[in-house]
Design a protein around this motif. Structure first.
Motif, PDB file in Angstrom:
ATOM      1  N   VAL A  39       0.879  -1.183   0.000  1.00  0.00           N
ATOM      2  CA  VAL A  39       0.000   0.000   0.000  1.00  0.00           C
ATOM      3  C   VAL A  39       0.906   1.219   0.000  1.00  0.00           C
ATOM      4  O   VAL A  39       1.652   1.441   0.959  1.00  0.00           O
ATOM      5  N   ASP A  40       0.863   1.970  -1.072  1.00  0.00           N
ATOM      6  CA  ASP A  40       1.670   3.195  -1.133  1.00  0.00           C
ATOM      7  C   ASP A  40       0.845   4.282  -1.823  1.00  0.00           C
ATOM      8  O   ASP A  40       0.083   4.002  -2.746  1.00  0.00           O
ATOM      9  N   LEU A  41       1.064   5.498  -1.371  1.00  0.00           N
ATOM     10  CA  LEU A  41       0.326   6.646  -1.899  1.00  0.00           C
ATOM     11  C   LEU A  41       0.567   6.802  -3.400  1.00  0.00           C
ATOM     12  O   LEU A  41      -0.308   7.255  -4.127  1.00  0.00           O
ATOM     13  N   GLU A 158       5.949  17.189  15.745  1.00  0.00           N
ATOM     14  CA  GLU A 158       4.927  16.205  15.384  1.00  0.00           C
ATOM     15  C   GLU A 158       5.557  14.881  14.966  1.00  0.00           C
ATOM     16  O   GLU A 158       4.991  13.818  15.191  1.00  0.00           O
ATOM     17  N   TYR A 159       6.755  14.954  14.390  1.00  0.00           N
ATOM     18  CA  TYR A 159       7.396  13.726  13.895  1.00  0.00           C
ATOM     19  C   TYR A 159       7.792  12.820  15.068  1.00  0.00           C
ATOM     20  O   TYR A 159       7.405  11.651  15.125  1.00  0.00           O
ATOM     21  N   GLY A 160       8.572  13.378  16.004  1.00  0.00           N
ATOM     22  CA  GLY A 160       8.998  12.584  17.158  1.00  0.00           C
ATOM     23  C   GLY A 160       7.798  12.077  17.949  1.00  0.00           C
ATOM     24  O   GLY A 160       7.782  10.929  18.415  1.00  0.00           O
ATOM     25  N   THR A 191      19.816   7.460  11.287  1.00  0.00           N
ATOM     26  CA  THR A 191      19.803   8.224  10.034  1.00  0.00           C
ATOM     27  C   THR A 191      20.146   7.285   8.878  1.00  0.00           C
ATOM     28  O   THR A 191      21.246   6.752   8.807  1.00  0.00           O
ATOM     29  N   ILE A 192      19.178   7.103   8.004  1.00  0.00           N
ATOM     30  CA  ILE A 192      19.304   6.139   6.908  1.00  0.00           C
ATOM     31  C   ILE A 192      19.287   6.912   5.585  1.00  0.00           C
ATOM     32  O   ILE A 192      18.452   7.805   5.399  1.00  0.00           O
ATOM     33  N   ALA A 193      20.194   6.548   4.692  1.00  0.00           N
ATOM     34  CA  ALA A 193      20.354   7.311   3.446  1.00  0.00           C
ATOM     35  C   ALA A 193      19.215   7.037   2.459  1.00  0.00           C
ATOM     36  O   ALA A 193      19.295   6.175   1.597  1.00  0.00           O
ATOM     37  N   THR A 194      18.120   7.745   2.629  1.00  0.00           N
ATOM     38  CA  THR A 194      16.969   7.617   1.716  1.00  0.00           C
ATOM     39  C   THR A 194      16.591   9.012   1.207  1.00  0.00           C
ATOM     40  O   THR A 194      17.137  10.015   1.677  1.00  0.00           O
ATOM     41  N   ASP A 195      15.620   9.046   0.312  1.00  0.00           N
ATOM     42  CA  ASP A 195      15.177  10.337  -0.237  1.00  0.00           C
ATOM     43  C   ASP A 195      14.694  11.276   0.864  1.00  0.00           C
ATOM     44  O   ASP A 195      14.918  12.483   0.813  1.00  0.00           O
TER      45      ASP A 195
HETATM   46  N1  LIG Z   1      15.309   7.737   6.467  1.00  0.00           N
HETATM   47  C1  LIG Z   1      15.561   7.756   7.764  1.00  0.00           C
HETATM   48  O1  LIG Z   1      16.663   8.109   8.205  1.00  0.00           O
HETATM   49  C2  LIG Z   1      14.525   7.318   8.749  1.00  0.00           C
HETATM   50  C3  LIG Z   1      14.880   7.245  10.094  1.00  0.00           C
HETATM   51  C4  LIG Z   1      13.947   6.818  11.013  1.00  0.00           C
HETATM   52  C5  LIG Z   1      12.685   6.438  10.599  1.00  0.00           C
HETATM   53  N2  LIG Z   1      12.370   6.548   9.292  1.00  0.00           N
HETATM   54  C6  LIG Z   1      11.010   6.127   8.909  1.00  0.00           C
HETATM   55  O2  LIG Z   1      11.090   5.121   7.928  1.00  0.00           O
HETATM   56  C7  LIG Z   1       9.976   5.232   7.040  1.00  0.00           C
HETATM   57  C8  LIG Z   1      10.449   5.333   5.603  1.00  0.00           C
HETATM   58  O3  LIG Z   1      11.303   6.438   5.492  1.00  0.00           O
HETATM   59  P1  LIG Z   1      12.099   6.730   4.129  1.00  0.00           P
HETATM   60  O4  LIG Z   1      13.265   7.533   4.528  1.00  0.00           O
HETATM   61  O5  LIG Z   1      12.263   5.486   3.358  1.00  0.00           O
HETATM   62  O6  LIG Z   1      11.059   7.719   3.436  1.00  0.00           O
HETATM   63  P2  LIG Z   1      10.682   7.936   1.903  1.00  0.00           P
HETATM   64  O7  LIG Z   1      10.067   9.287   1.819  1.00  0.00           O
HETATM   65  O8  LIG Z   1      11.855   7.617   1.035  1.00  0.00           O
HETATM   66  O9  LIG Z   1       9.578   6.810   1.691  1.00  0.00           O
HETATM   67  C9  LIG Z   1       8.324   6.909   2.318  1.00  0.00           C
HETATM   68  C10 LIG Z   1       7.350   6.014   1.576  1.00  0.00           C
HETATM   69  O10 LIG Z   1       6.067   6.140   2.183  1.00  0.00           O
HETATM   70  C11 LIG Z   1       5.113   6.428   1.164  1.00  0.00           C
HETATM   71  N3  LIG Z   1       4.008   7.189   1.738  1.00  0.00           N
HETATM   72  C12 LIG Z   1       4.020   8.481   2.175  1.00  0.00           C
HETATM   73  N4  LIG Z   1       2.809   8.816   2.617  1.00  0.00           N
HETATM   74  C13 LIG Z   1       2.018   7.724   2.467  1.00  0.00           C
HETATM   75  C14 LIG Z   1       0.652   7.440   2.747  1.00  0.00           C
HETATM   76  N5  LIG Z   1      -0.169   8.356   3.263  1.00  0.00           N
HETATM   77  N6  LIG Z   1       0.177   6.213   2.450  1.00  0.00           N
HETATM   78  C15 LIG Z   1       0.968   5.264   1.914  1.00  0.00           C
HETATM   79  N7  LIG Z   1       2.262   5.480   1.620  1.00  0.00           N
HETATM   80  C16 LIG Z   1       2.778   6.693   1.902  1.00  0.00           C
HETATM   81  C17 LIG Z   1       5.893   7.193   0.120  1.00  0.00           C
HETATM   82  O11 LIG Z   1       5.239   7.215  -1.135  1.00  0.00           O
HETATM   83  C18 LIG Z   1       7.199   6.417   0.109  1.00  0.00           C
HETATM   84  O12 LIG Z   1       7.113   5.264  -0.675  1.00  0.00           O
HETATM   85  C19 LIG Z   1       9.171   6.440   7.518  1.00  0.00           C
HETATM   86  O13 LIG Z   1       8.155   6.004   8.388  1.00  0.00           O
HETATM   87  C20 LIG Z   1      10.191   7.248   8.290  1.00  0.00           C
HETATM   88  O14 LIG Z   1       9.602   8.057   9.247  1.00  0.00           O
HETATM   89  C21 LIG Z   1      13.252   6.970   8.359  1.00  0.00           C
END
Ligand SMILES: NC(=O)c1ccc[n+]([C@@H]2O[C@H](COP(=O)([O-])OP(=O)(O)OC[C@H]3O[C@@H](n4cnc5c(N)ncnc54)[C@H](O)[C@@H]3O)[C@@H](O)[C@H]2O)c1
Length: 255
Positions: A39-41, A158-160, A191-195
């Motif tokens: 399930v993704d937006l 709000e995030y934390g 901290t994970i290297a994502t978008d």
């Molecule tokens: N990147 C980090 O360092 C990090 C650290 C801690 C926690 N997180 C958590 O890990 C998760 C993924 O993070 P990421 O860095 O891969 O983010 P990202 O933005 O790369 O990916 C987020 C994904 O969630 C989807 N999404 C967003 N809103 C949505 C909705 N309403 N319904 C369904 N899908 C939805 C997006 O389309 C995307 O595929 C998040 O919950 C984030 O809070 C990330």
């Protein structure tokens, strides 16, 4: 070599078109999960690629483009799992958003949106996904919290708060679902290297960025696949007596 196997298991994952969610989905695929509802937006090129790669691994993928914080969407996703496979073994909650805000700048709408996407979506998959799991008397639910849920973080109030909510919800659900042999855990990445991180980091100065890396004792960002491995452990029978836990995946980032 011992390998984790998810043969005969079926799952549902939110937020897996890209980033950490995609890496988690790939780990489930590598462990031979039979079917996976995503399930993704959005779908887009990233989602198409994720779906194709999982299908190439032999996974029966069903991609739902929808909002994970919508009751209707989550109910539908669970119904599809039961109609298609007759069971649901694993739920991985990854969908999440963040705004680089502060107490002064966070708007009411931003507060509500983050709570909906990050926290309500987890409540919904637990509420509806646990119904078939209770009947099966088995299941594993893993949700993506964050170090921010433990330390307060710096990406906005709000995030934390939403990620701390996931921790409380995880512990609550572990207590309620434990008698049904359903395990409920969370992973709290650093901290994970994502978008998401690249977007947030692009708003920082070089000095601010370096300060963040310096706070990680392993002196590097995490790779999404490293979070995927932690999720796989908790989702699989390797974690058969682990429930109500929060697994920190931070490279020894302590604050
Ligand atoms: N990147 C980090 O360092 C990090 C650290 C801690 C926690 N997180 C958590 O890990 C998760 C993924 O993070 P990421 O860095 O891969 O983010 P990202 O933005 O790369 O990916 C987020 C994904 O969630 C989807 N999404 C967003 N809103 C949505 C909705 N309403 N319904 C369904 N899908 C939805 C997006 O389309 C995307 O595929 C998040 O919950 C984030 O809070 C990330």
């Amino acid at each position: 070599m011992f390998q984790i196997s998810l043969k005969g298991k079926y799952g549902l994952i939110t937020g897996a078109s890209q980033g950490i969610g995609r890496a988690c989905a790939y780990k489930l695929g590598e462990a031979d999960i039979e079917g996976l509802i995503i399930v993704d937006l959005v779908k887009g090129e990233e989602g198409e690629e994720t779906e194709k790669n999982l299908k190439d691994m032999g996974v029966d993928v069903k991609y739902i483009t929808g909002d994970a914080s919508s009751e209707e969407v989550i109910k539908k996703a669970v119904d599809i799992a039961i109609d298609s496979w007759g069971r649901l073994d694993i739920i991985v909650n990854v969908a999440g958003i963040s705004f680089m805000t502060s107490l002064e700048t966070t708007s009411f709408d931003q507060w509500n949106k983050v709570m909906e996407v990050n926290l309500r979506s987890v409540f919904l998959t637990m509420k509806y996904g646990s119904i078939p799991m209770k009947k099966q008397k088995s299941g594993s639910i893993v949700s993506m919290s964050s170090i921010s849920g433990v330390t307060g973080g710096s990406t906005g109030p709000e995030y934390g708060a939403s990620k701390a909510g996931i921790i409380a919800l995880t512990k609550y659900a572990a207590k309620q679902l434990g008698p049904y042999n359903i395990r409920v855990n969370a992973v709290a990445p650093g901290t994970i290297a994502t978008d998401m991180i690249k977007r947030n980091y692009s708003k920082l100065t070089d000095e601010e960025r370096q300060k963040k890396i310096d706070a990680i004792h392993m002196k590097r960002l995490g790779d999404p696949a490293e979070v995927g491995k932690a999720v796989l452990f908790l989702a699989s029978d390797m974690g058969s007596y682990v429930s109500g836990e929060i697994l920190m995946v931070t490279g020894a980032r302590m604050s």
